[in-house]
Design a protein around this motif. Structure first.
Motif, PDB file in Angstrom:
ATOM      1  N   SER A  16       0.813  -1.217   0.000  1.00  0.00           N
ATOM      2  CA  SER A  16       0.000   0.000   0.000  1.00  0.00           C
ATOM      3  C   SER A  16       0.850   1.272   0.000  1.00  0.00           C
ATOM      4  O   SER A  16       0.337   2.353  -0.261  1.00  0.00           O
ATOM      5  CB  SER A  16      -0.943   0.012   1.203  1.00  0.00           C
ATOM      6  OG  SER A  16      -0.193   0.010   2.404  1.00  0.00           O
ATOM      7  N   ILE A  25      -0.921  -5.713  -0.365  1.00  0.00           N
ATOM      8  CA  ILE A  25      -2.240  -5.666  -1.001  1.00  0.00           C
ATOM      9  C   ILE A  25      -2.469  -6.947  -1.795  1.00  0.00           C
ATOM     10  O   ILE A  25      -3.543  -7.530  -1.776  1.00  0.00           O
ATOM     11  CB  ILE A  25      -2.328  -4.471  -1.979  1.00  0.00           C
ATOM     12  CG1 ILE A  25      -2.137  -3.165  -1.241  1.00  0.00           C
ATOM     13  CG2 ILE A  25      -3.641  -4.490  -2.746  1.00  0.00           C
ATOM     14  CD1 ILE A  25      -1.975  -1.977  -2.162  1.00  0.00           C
ATOM     15  N   LYS A  26      -1.418  -7.367  -2.522  1.00  0.00           N
ATOM     16  CA  LYS A  26      -1.532  -8.488  -3.438  1.00  0.00           C
ATOM     17  C   LYS A  26      -0.127  -8.990  -3.748  1.00  0.00           C
ATOM     18  O   LYS A  26       0.831  -8.240  -3.655  1.00  0.00           O
ATOM     19  CB  LYS A  26      -2.203  -7.999  -4.734  1.00  0.00           C
ATOM     20  CG  LYS A  26      -2.445  -9.040  -5.776  1.00  0.00           C
ATOM     21  CD  LYS A  26      -3.190  -8.440  -6.968  1.00  0.00           C
ATOM     22  CE  LYS A  26      -3.496  -9.532  -7.964  1.00  0.00           C
ATOM     23  NZ  LYS A  26      -4.305  -9.058  -9.064  1.00  0.00           N
ATOM     24  N   GLN A  28       2.116 -10.134  -6.807  1.00  0.00           N
ATOM     25  CA  GLN A  28       2.181 -10.151  -8.271  1.00  0.00           C
ATOM     26  C   GLN A  28       3.160 -11.245  -8.676  1.00  0.00           C
ATOM     27  O   GLN A  28       4.268 -11.312  -8.143  1.00  0.00           O
ATOM     28  CB  GLN A  28       2.636  -8.789  -8.818  1.00  0.00           C
ATOM     29  CG  GLN A  28       1.660  -7.676  -8.539  1.00  0.00           C
ATOM     30  CD  GLN A  28       0.381  -7.783  -9.349  1.00  0.00           C
ATOM     31  OE1 GLN A  28       0.189  -8.685 -10.161  1.00  0.00           O
ATOM     32  NE2 GLN A  28      -0.527  -6.854  -9.123  1.00  0.00           N
ATOM     33  N   GLU A  45       5.486   2.839  -7.964  1.00  0.00           N
ATOM     34  CA  GLU A  45       4.034   2.777  -7.799  1.00  0.00           C
ATOM     35  C   GLU A  45       3.497   2.267  -9.136  1.00  0.00           C
ATOM     36  O   GLU A  45       3.780   2.850 -10.183  1.00  0.00           O
ATOM     37  CB  GLU A  45       3.448   4.145  -7.488  1.00  0.00           C
ATOM     38  CG  GLU A  45       1.950   4.080  -7.269  1.00  0.00           C
ATOM     39  CD  GLU A  45       1.330   5.435  -7.008  1.00  0.00           C
ATOM     40  OE1 GLU A  45       0.234   5.454  -6.439  1.00  0.00           O
ATOM     41  OE2 GLU A  45       1.919   6.461  -7.382  1.00  0.00           O
ATOM     42  N   ILE A  47       0.310   0.221 -11.595  1.00  0.00           N
ATOM     43  CA  ILE A  47      -1.119   0.024 -11.836  1.00  0.00           C
ATOM     44  C   ILE A  47      -1.286  -1.294 -12.578  1.00  0.00           C
ATOM     45  O   ILE A  47      -0.640  -1.530 -13.599  1.00  0.00           O
ATOM     46  CB  ILE A  47      -1.696   1.171 -12.682  1.00  0.00           C
ATOM     47  CG1 ILE A  47      -1.455   2.508 -11.977  1.00  0.00           C
ATOM     48  CG2 ILE A  47      -3.180   0.938 -12.976  1.00  0.00           C
ATOM     49  CD1 ILE A  47      -1.722   3.723 -12.841  1.00  0.00           C
ATOM     50  N   ASP A  48      -2.138  -2.156 -12.052  1.00  0.00           N
ATOM     51  CA  ASP A  48      -2.455  -3.421 -12.714  1.00  0.00           C
ATOM     52  C   ASP A  48      -3.430  -3.104 -13.856  1.00  0.00           C
ATOM     53  O   ASP A  48      -4.521  -2.596 -13.603  1.00  0.00           O
ATOM     54  CB  ASP A  48      -3.101  -4.380 -11.713  1.00  0.00           C
ATOM     55  CG  ASP A  48      -3.362  -5.764 -12.283  1.00  0.00           C
ATOM     56  OD1 ASP A  48      -3.695  -5.853 -13.492  1.00  0.00           O
ATOM     57  OD2 ASP A  48      -3.255  -6.730 -11.532  1.00  0.00           O
ATOM     58  N   THR A  51      -7.102  -4.786 -13.435  1.00  0.00           N
ATOM     59  CA  THR A  51      -7.983  -4.385 -12.341  1.00  0.00           C
ATOM     60  C   THR A  51      -7.956  -2.886 -12.067  1.00  0.00           C
ATOM     61  O   THR A  51      -8.808  -2.394 -11.335  1.00  0.00           O
ATOM     62  CB  THR A  51      -7.575  -5.103 -11.042  1.00  0.00           C
ATOM     63  OG1 THR A  51      -6.275  -4.634 -10.652  1.00  0.00           O
ATOM     64  CG2 THR A  51      -7.560  -6.611 -11.222  1.00  0.00           C
ATOM     65  N   GLU A  52      -6.954  -2.182 -12.630  1.00  0.00           N
ATOM     66  CA  GLU A  52      -6.703  -0.762 -12.351  1.00  0.00           C
ATOM     67  C   GLU A  52      -6.313  -0.534 -10.887  1.00  0.00           C
ATOM     68  O   GLU A  52      -6.264   0.596 -10.422  1.00  0.00           O
ATOM     69  CB  GLU A  52      -7.909   0.122 -12.727  1.00  0.00           C
ATOM     70  CG  GLU A  52      -8.175   0.157 -14.216  1.00  0.00           C
ATOM     71  CD  GLU A  52      -7.036   0.746 -15.045  1.00  0.00           C
ATOM     72  OE1 GLU A  52      -6.487   1.788 -14.651  1.00  0.00           O
ATOM     73  OE2 GLU A  52      -6.700   0.161 -16.080  1.00  0.00           O
ATOM     74  N   GLY A  53      -6.038  -1.626 -10.147  1.00  0.00           N
ATOM     75  CA  GLY A  53      -5.573  -1.513  -8.776  1.00  0.00           C
ATOM     76  C   GLY A  53      -4.152  -0.964  -8.743  1.00  0.00           C
ATOM     77  O   GLY A  53      -3.355  -1.237  -9.640  1.00  0.00           O
ATOM     78  N   THR A  54      -3.852  -0.175  -7.721  1.00  0.00           N
ATOM     79  CA  THR A  54      -2.515   0.399  -7.597  1.00  0.00           C
ATOM     80  C   THR A  54      -1.828  -0.101  -6.343  1.00  0.00           C
ATOM     81  O   THR A  54      -2.477  -0.509  -5.376  1.00  0.00           O
ATOM     82  CB  THR A  54      -2.559   1.945  -7.555  1.00  0.00           C
ATOM     83  OG1 THR A  54      -3.283   2.344  -6.398  1.00  0.00           O
ATOM     84  CG2 THR A  54      -3.202   2.520  -8.799  1.00  0.00           C
ATOM     85  N   GLY A  55      -0.508  -0.052  -6.370  1.00  0.00           N
ATOM     86  CA  GLY A  55       0.289  -0.436  -5.218  1.00  0.00           C
ATOM     87  C   GLY A  55       1.754  -0.191  -5.525  1.00  0.00           C
ATOM     88  O   GLY A  55       2.107   0.335  -6.581  1.00  0.00           O
TER      89      GLY A  55
END
Length: 78
Positions: A16, A25-26, A28, A45, A47-48, A51-55
């Motif tokens: 995060s 968060i996940k 990869q 930083e 962006i997937d 999913t548009e998820g960030t981390g």
């Protein structure tokens, strides 16, 4: 750095924030391609694109790739 992408070299914790003490968060997996949003120290930083998820991931576990390569991969998978 619009259009900058990285590929995961080895399974990496996506966090995060830009610190190993920030929550995961996940995970990869190797081969995953992620778009770079920014950098801070040795962290990216990201962006997937699915999913548009960030981390945040540490630079040691990713390598830069060409944006054209990523776009070609997206077209092939549709």
């Amino acid at each position: 750095r619009e259009g900058e992408w990285v590929e995961v070299l080895d399974a990496v914790n996506m966090r995060s924030g830009a610190s190993s003490s920030d929550p995961v968060i996940k995970v990869q997996l190797e081969g995953k391609r992620l778009r770079v949003a920014s950098r801070e120290g040795g962290w990216f930083e990201v962006i997937d694109p699915k999913t548009e998820g960030t981390g945040w991931v540490y630079e040691r576990y990713v390598k830069p790739i060409e944006a054209e390569t990523k776009q070609a991969d997206l077209v092939e998978k549709r």
